[in-house]
Scaffold this active site. Structure first.
Site, PDB file in Angstrom:
ATOM      1  N   TYR A   1       0.908  -1.757  -0.192  1.00  0.00           N
ATOM      2  CA  TYR A   1      -0.119  -0.360  -0.040  1.00  0.00           C
ATOM      3  C   TYR A   1       1.165   1.115  -0.015  1.00  0.00           C
ATOM      4  O   TYR A   1       1.104   2.096   1.078  1.00  0.00           O
ATOM      5  CB  TYR A   1      -1.017   0.077   0.989  1.00  0.00           C
ATOM      6  CG  TYR A   1      -1.870  -1.057   0.817  1.00  0.00           C
ATOM      7  CD1 TYR A   1      -3.159  -0.739   0.707  1.00  0.00           C
ATOM      8  CD2 TYR A   1      -1.354  -2.343   1.690  1.00  0.00           C
ATOM      9  CE1 TYR A   1      -3.753  -1.876   0.010  1.00  0.00           C
ATOM     10  CE2 TYR A   1      -2.296  -3.088   1.400  1.00  0.00           C
ATOM     11  CZ  TYR A   1      -4.001  -2.815   0.736  1.00  0.00           C
ATOM     12  OH  TYR A   1      -4.727  -3.930   0.580  1.00  0.00           O
TER      13      TYR A   1
ATOM     14  N   TYR B   1     -11.538  -7.668   6.593  1.00  0.00           N
ATOM     15  CA  TYR B   1     -10.696  -8.152   6.191  1.00  0.00           C
ATOM     16  C   TYR B   1     -10.724  -8.957   4.858  1.00  0.00           C
ATOM     17  O   TYR B   1     -10.357 -10.061   6.563  1.00  0.00           O
ATOM     18  CB  TYR B   1      -9.309  -7.279   6.300  1.00  0.00           C
ATOM     19  CG  TYR B   1      -8.186  -7.072   5.223  1.00  0.00           C
ATOM     20  CD1 TYR B   1      -7.711  -6.434   3.662  1.00  0.00           C
ATOM     21  CD2 TYR B   1      -6.910  -7.985   5.487  1.00  0.00           C
ATOM     22  CE1 TYR B   1      -7.146  -6.561   3.819  1.00  0.00           C
ATOM     23  CE2 TYR B   1      -5.945  -8.525   4.363  1.00  0.00           C
ATOM     24  CZ  TYR B   1      -6.262  -7.187   3.842  1.00  0.00           C
ATOM     25  OH  TYR B   1      -4.911  -7.665   2.395  1.00  0.00           O
TER      26      TYR B   1
ATOM     27  N   ASP C   1     -12.556 -16.380   8.545  1.00  0.00           N
ATOM     28  CA  ASP C   1     -11.486 -16.362   8.150  1.00  0.00           C
ATOM     29  C   ASP C   1     -10.386 -16.257   9.505  1.00  0.00           C
ATOM     30  O   ASP C   1     -10.470 -14.848   9.732  1.00  0.00           O
ATOM     31  CB  ASP C   1     -11.890 -14.965   7.381  1.00  0.00           C
ATOM     32  CG  ASP C   1     -10.241 -14.268   6.802  1.00  0.00           C
ATOM     33  OD1 ASP C   1      -9.045 -14.839   8.005  1.00  0.00           O
ATOM     34  OD2 ASP C   1      -9.957 -14.114   6.278  1.00  0.00           O
TER      35      ASP C   1
ATOM     36  N   LYS D   1      -1.444 -17.060   8.396  1.00  0.00           N
ATOM     37  CA  LYS D   1      -0.526 -15.674   8.746  1.00  0.00           C
ATOM     38  C   LYS D   1       0.889 -16.906  10.378  1.00  0.00           C
ATOM     39  O   LYS D   1       1.546 -17.329   9.748  1.00  0.00           O
ATOM     40  CB  LYS D   1      -0.641 -15.012   9.641  1.00  0.00           C
ATOM     41  CG  LYS D   1      -1.564 -13.968   8.753  1.00  0.00           C
ATOM     42  CD  LYS D   1      -1.827 -13.044   8.832  1.00  0.00           C
ATOM     43  CE  LYS D   1      -1.965 -11.861   7.566  1.00  0.00           C
ATOM     44  NZ  LYS D   1      -3.537 -11.179   7.629  1.00  0.00           N
TER      45      LYS D   1
END
Ligand SMILES: *Cc1c(COP(=O)(O)O)cnc(C)c1O
Length: 431
Positions: free
Chosen positions: A21, A149, A247, A276
């Site tokens: 980003y 997200y 998620d 992760k």
């Protein structure tokens, strides 16, 4: 050596390399890292920073861990990679068994994906294929909640918050999904799930699945909500014939105090995504784990072929370091450790509540969040944290930490005291 010195390669980075980003024309400065060990990041100029981010939830055992290093070194000696089409290997099968054993009983089938975003894409495809195979070809949409997200690829983006995720930029290209408000829980034990139920009721013939981050919404706003919401959601998904995708790419592997966050609610998803912390932050790997009922559903029309298969699927190095990371976690007193971190975060961050810029302080497991009234100047605040000797990366209105599980009391105090030190003098802009 193609570069003369650190500032030379930093300069090349600035001109040629995208970071997450960021703008190529107006890049924010990056700090050059030389190495990392335990909870410490060593910069090229010799400074050491105590890490509060665990490299975005991932490095739960700290950096440069001897057992994780050994797992990789050993695996390299036999094979670093082999295609997974038509071939298989023990590292992948061992990992599948660990994931099946660790997760709730109905979750039995594992797809090893190469990143969290891919795991979510696979989950979405599974949900759509499930209904297609039952002859319900209209059920191709997803229902989710605001401020979620789920990753950066296009399918994932379509279920990220549409404002935060800048859907307007991609209008016409992104599939349009259904959005309910961010989960809220009220003092009397009720929740705001009624809005979501209305959407399920109205659009059940189009909705394949609900996708949500359980208990803690991560990058979309670091929002913590109650288990009751998830219990109600599970019942509603069953009532309206919609699959539930959880998620847990951020919350999985003990971050919220239970091995998986869904355990707080005592529910089981139809499809679970993890990533992760799966490899202890060593390699990119994620997994989509599915119930037998879903797998049988996909096969209901006779084909049963799941339409996905990346080149680096089930990479043996990644699988072996994941196996070692899970063993390490299970051999540690992880529950007690997370409780200690949670108690210390609560005790030490609560004083931030009285500062003028602070709107809210919240803690869940090994996650500490300070929400401000206004967006921070990330570049300045980042530099202030580095000057304090810590690595904390704020974004928008959020200053938050999710430390390595191995962090000791003193190092954790250093993280919280630098947050206090930096937030205390901040005042609201007069406007
Ligand atoms: C980070 C994250 C993803 C995306 O994972 P990547 O490995 O960055 O693709 C998806 N969902 C959640 C909840 C995440 O935190």
């Amino acid at each position: 050596m193609p570069f003369k010195n650190t500032s030379d390669w930093l300069d090349y980075d600035k001109n040629h390399l995208w970071h997450p980003y960021t703008s190529m024309s107006d890049p924010l400065p990056c700090y050059p890292v030389e190495s990392a060990q335990g909870v410490r990041i060593k910069l090229a100029d010799g400074r050491e920073l105590i890490d509060g981010m665990s490299s975005w939830w991932a490095a739960i055992h700290g950096y440069n861990h001897p057992l994780l290093n050994a797992a990789l070194e050993q695996q390299i000696q036999s094979m670093s990679h082999i295609m997974f089409g038509g071939l298989t290997h023990l590292p992948a099968v061992t990992l599948a068994k660990k994931l099946v054993d660790l997760t709730a009983e109905p979750l039995q089938h594992v797809f090893l994906a190469d990143s969290g975003s891919v795991a979510v894409e696979v989950a979405i495809k599974i949900a759509i294929q499930y209904w297609y195979a039952q002859g319900q070809k209209n059920k191709q949409k997803l229902l989710t909640v605001r401020n979620g997200y789920h990753g950066d690829t296009l399918g994932c983006m379509s279920v990220c918050d549409h404002v935060n995720g800048m859907h307007s930029l991609f209008q016409g290209m992104l599939p349009e999904q259904f959005f309910a408000p961010q989960p809220e829980c009220f003092a009397d034990g009720t929740t705001n799930i009624d809005v979501l139920e209305k959407q399920l009721f109205q659009h059940q013939s189009e909705i394949a699945a609900v996708i949500i981050e359980p208990i803690v919404q991560g990058a979309g706003g670091m929002h913590i909500y109650c288990p009751q919401y998830l219990q109600q959601l599970r019942l509603l998904c069953d009532k309206y014939g919609v699959l539930l995708i959880l998620d847990e790419i951020a919350t999985g592997f003990a971050r919220t105090g239970t091995m998986f966050a869904y355990e707080h609610a005592g529910i089981v998803p139809d499809i679970l995504c993890v990533g992760k912390a799966l490899t202890g932050g060593y390699m990119t790997l994620a997994a989509t784990i599915t119930s037998t009922e879903v797998v049988q559903g996909i096969s209901a029309d006779g084909s049963g072929v799941l339409m996905h298969g990346p080149t680096f699927m089930a990479n043996p190095l990644a699988c072996q370091v994941a196996n070692a990371s899970i063993d390490l976690l299970l051999a540690s007193p992880w529950k007690h450790r997370i409780e200690e971190i949670e108690a210390q975060l609560k005790a030490e961050l609560s004083s931030c509540q009285q500062y003028p810029m602070v709107k809210d302080v919240r803690v869940k497991g090994a996650i500490g969040v300070v929400e401000l009234h206004e967006n921070v100047d990330m570049e300045t605040m980042q530099a202030d944290f580095v000057a304090q000797g810590v690595w904390i990366r704020p974004f928008n209105k959020l200053v938050y930490i999710m430390p390595h599980y191995i962090i000791d009391k003193n190092d954790l105090s250093k993280l919280t005291s630098s947050i206090q030190h930096i937030l205390k003098p901040l005042t609201l802009k007069a406007n």
